[in-house]
Motif scaffolding. Structure first.
Motif, short mmCIF file in Angstrom:
data_model
loop_
_atom_site.label_atom_id
_atom_site.label_comp_id
_atom_site.label_asym_id
_atom_site.label_seq_id
_atom_site.Cartn_x
_atom_site.Cartn_y
_atom_site.Cartn_z
N GLU A 1 -9.79 13.60 25.79
CA GLU A 1 -8.67 12.69 26.02
C GLU A 1 -8.18 12.07 24.71
N ALA A 2 -9.10 11.69 23.85
CA ALA A 2 -8.69 11.09 22.57
C ALA A 2 -7.95 12.12 21.72
N ALA A 3 -8.44 13.35 21.69
CA ALA A 3 -7.77 14.39 20.92
C ALA A 3 -6.35 14.61 21.44
N ALA A 4 -6.18 14.63 22.75
CA ALA A 4 -4.85 14.82 23.34
C ALA A 4 -3.92 13.68 22.94
N GLU A 5 -4.44 12.44 22.94
CA GLU A 5 -3.63 11.29 22.53
C GLU A 5 -3.19 11.42 21.08
N VAL A 6 -4.13 11.80 20.22
CA VAL A 6 -3.81 11.93 18.80
C VAL A 6 -2.75 13.00 18.59
N PHE B 1 0.82 -1.20 0.00
CA PHE B 1 0.00 0.00 0.00
C PHE B 1 0.86 1.25 0.00
N ALA B 2 0.20 2.37 -0.26
CA ALA B 2 0.90 3.65 -0.31
C ALA B 2 1.55 3.96 1.04
N PRO B 3 2.74 4.53 1.04
CA PRO B 3 3.44 4.84 2.30
C PRO B 3 3.00 6.17 2.88
N GLU B 4 3.64 6.53 3.99
CA GLU B 4 3.43 7.81 4.67
C GLU B 4 1.99 8.00 5.15
N VAL B 5 1.41 6.90 5.65
CA VAL B 5 0.07 6.94 6.25
C VAL B 5 0.21 6.53 7.71
N TYR B 6 -0.32 7.35 8.61
CA TYR B 6 -0.14 7.14 10.05
C TYR B 6 -1.52 7.08 10.71
N ARG B 7 -1.75 5.97 11.44
CA ARG B 7 -3.07 5.72 12.02
C ARG B 7 -3.10 6.10 13.50
N ASP C 1 2.77 14.59 17.15
CA ASP C 1 3.97 15.38 17.47
C ASP C 1 5.19 14.49 17.67
N LYS C 2 5.00 13.35 18.35
CA LYS C 2 6.14 12.51 18.71
C LYS C 2 6.53 11.53 17.61
N GLN C 3 5.55 10.99 16.89
CA GLN C 3 5.82 9.91 15.95
C GLN C 3 5.95 10.36 14.50
N VAL C 4 5.31 11.47 14.17
CA VAL C 4 5.29 11.92 12.77
C VAL C 4 5.95 13.28 12.61
N GLY C 5 5.58 14.20 13.48
CA GLY C 5 6.04 15.59 13.37
C GLY C 5 5.02 16.40 12.60
N ALA C 6 4.45 17.39 13.25
CA ALA C 6 3.40 18.17 12.60
C ALA C 6 3.86 18.80 11.30
#
Length: 467
Positions: free
Chosen positions: A209-214, A184-190, A219-224
């Motif tokens: 709480e869910a918004a804060a987790e997302v 599948f296409a890359p650069e997709v983050y779930r 920020d930590k795994q992808v970078g805005a």
């Protein structure tokens, strides 16, 4: 039968069974289907339809079935709605195709103007038309990447965005949508979805709480600074009709705006009056940067669209968007008829009324049958999630058994959900009150047959019956 008008709103609005479902003529056609159609194309209920309109579907055996599916939220205005039929007939008599990219026509422009008027926000907008929801989503991502110069795409657990390659990468569920079709296409983050029914600390805290987790995970795994767009269904469709926790969408939209990320609302199943608003984002006051639409836009004809802020949409180079059939003139004529029908008949108000009736009946049903763990939805987009009583363990076996009982009694009811344990209801917004009530009676009877019958027969016998 009048050959000039075989279906449409003048069809008798009643459930009527003259054979078992499916009947003998449908069985004959099913055999032909199996010999000619690829096995990978599934069929939920093998009745072959000859007419549709209002809230009914009539099959080749003469059975009249109540439609709680609307072709998966496509015929919101009903099958063969008067204005849709009239517009299509007129357009077909003029011309069926030129390709808008070669020699354009007014219908395409008129649909884009309507999308500017109807989609959330009063900012300057542009639109491009395509053939399907999957095409709309893929082009929304293309446009966001072109505008931002970034590549990463953020999506969510339980999401469904289509069956083409990039859309499959965005979709969460493996079987049947993705299994065996990679890479599948890359650069997709779930990211986690704000599911109030299953959120560990309860529905009241789910949204924030869910918004804060997302946000933390991005920020930590992808970078805005690497994210081109965040793609989300304001109410998840195939994933189980999940209405996100209050505030979830708003907080994510704010985060996207602060960080230059395009907020893409996949309104393909939720759009065009289905949820009791033109678009589901309106329920939370969210104004997306880009909106992807299809399904209910054209009364049953294939059409998809991407509508967005002018500066985003116009960032794509000339020739970068399009397709031979995108914005076909007949489909555009149908869309203009469907939009007019929604407005003339106040189908937004109808969706709200349908939702109130359905939610009330389903909550009463939930009190009677503990297997119904959750009742949820907005407008005429309603679902019940079935679980093992006293738990939140999904119960797909009972779900399928209830769906089969509905089908046998003349009610077209759909299932969905990552775990296959959700019954979803999408009646046409023109369904008459008495037919809606009859459909809910059939659903109640199906629960009595499956759940009460299981208790009478005992679990061992019931398990054999369900298989």
């Amino acid at each position: 039968m009048n050959p000039e008008r075989a279906g449409g709103p003048t069809l008798p609005q009643q459930r009527r069974l003259v054979t078992e479902v499916p009947g003998p003529r449908s069985a004959e056609l099913l055999a032909r289907r199996d010999a000619a159609v690829a096995r990978g194309v599934s069929t939920m209920l093998p009745v072959f339809i000859t007419q549709g309109g209002g809230g009914v579907l009539v099959d080749v055996d003469g059975n009249s079935l109540i439609d709680f599916g609307s072709g998966i939220a496509v015929v919101n205005v009903g099958n063969a709605a008067d204005r849709v039929v009239a517009n299509v007939r007129e357009q077909v008599g003029h011309f069926t195709h030129t390709c808008f990219m070669i020699t354009p026509y007014e219908g395409y422009v008129a649909v884009c103007e309507e999308l500017t008027r109807l989609t959330p926000g009063d900012h300057e907008k542009r639109s491009a038309l395509f053939n399907s929801g999957a095409e709309a989503v893929e082009n929304a991502v293309k446009i966001a990447r072109a505008h931002t110069g970034r590549q990463a795409v953020v999506v969510f657990d339980h999401a469904y965005h289509g069956r083409t390659n990039l859309a499959m990468a965005l979709t969460a569920k493996n079987m049947p949508y993705k299994h065996g079709f990679g890479p599948f296409a890359p650069e997709v983050y779930r990211m986690p979805m704000a599911n109030p029914f299953r959120w560990p600390t309860g529905p009241g805290r789910c949204g924030p709480e869910a918004a804060a987790e997302v946000i933390s995970a991005i920020d930590k795994q992808v970078g805005a600074d690497n994210v081109a767009c965040l793609v989300i269904e304001p109410i998840q469709g195939e994933g189980g009709f999940i209405v996100p926790g209050e505030g979830f969408l708003r907080r994510l939209a704010e985060y996207c705006r602060t960080n230059g990320i395009a907020f893409v609302a996949d309104e393909i199943q939720t759009g065009f009056a289905r949820t009791g608003a033109w678009f589901a984002c309106e329920h939370e006051g969210v104004v997306p940067d880009i909106v992807a639409t299809a399904k209910g836009i054209a009364g049953g004809l294939p059409l998809g669209a991407v509508t967005g802020r002018a500066e985003i949409m116009d960032s794509v180079h000339v020739g970068g968007l399009g397709g031979t059939y995108g914005g076909n003139p007949v489909a555009c004529a149908a869309a203009l008829g469907a939009i007019r029908t929604i407005e003339e008949h106040d189908l937004i108000g109808a969706a709200r009324r349908i939702g109130m009736v359905m939610m009330s009946r389903l909550r009463v049903l939930q009190l009677r049958f503990p297997v119904i763990g959750d009742v949820r939805g907005r407008g005429a987009m309603v679902a019940i999630e079935l679980v093992e009583p006293g738990t939140k363990t999904p119960d797909p076996v009972t779900t399928q058994a209830v769906a089969r009982a509905c089908h046998a009694a003349g009610l077209v009811a759909l299932t969905c959900g990552t775990f296959g344990n959700v019954l979803r209801f999408l009646p046409p917004l023109v369904i008459p009150d008495h037919l809606l009530a009859d459909g809910l009676d059939v659903l109640e009877g199906a629960f009595v047959q499956v759940v009460d019958g299981r208790q009478v027969r005992g679990p061992a016998v019931a398990a054999r019956a369900n298989h």
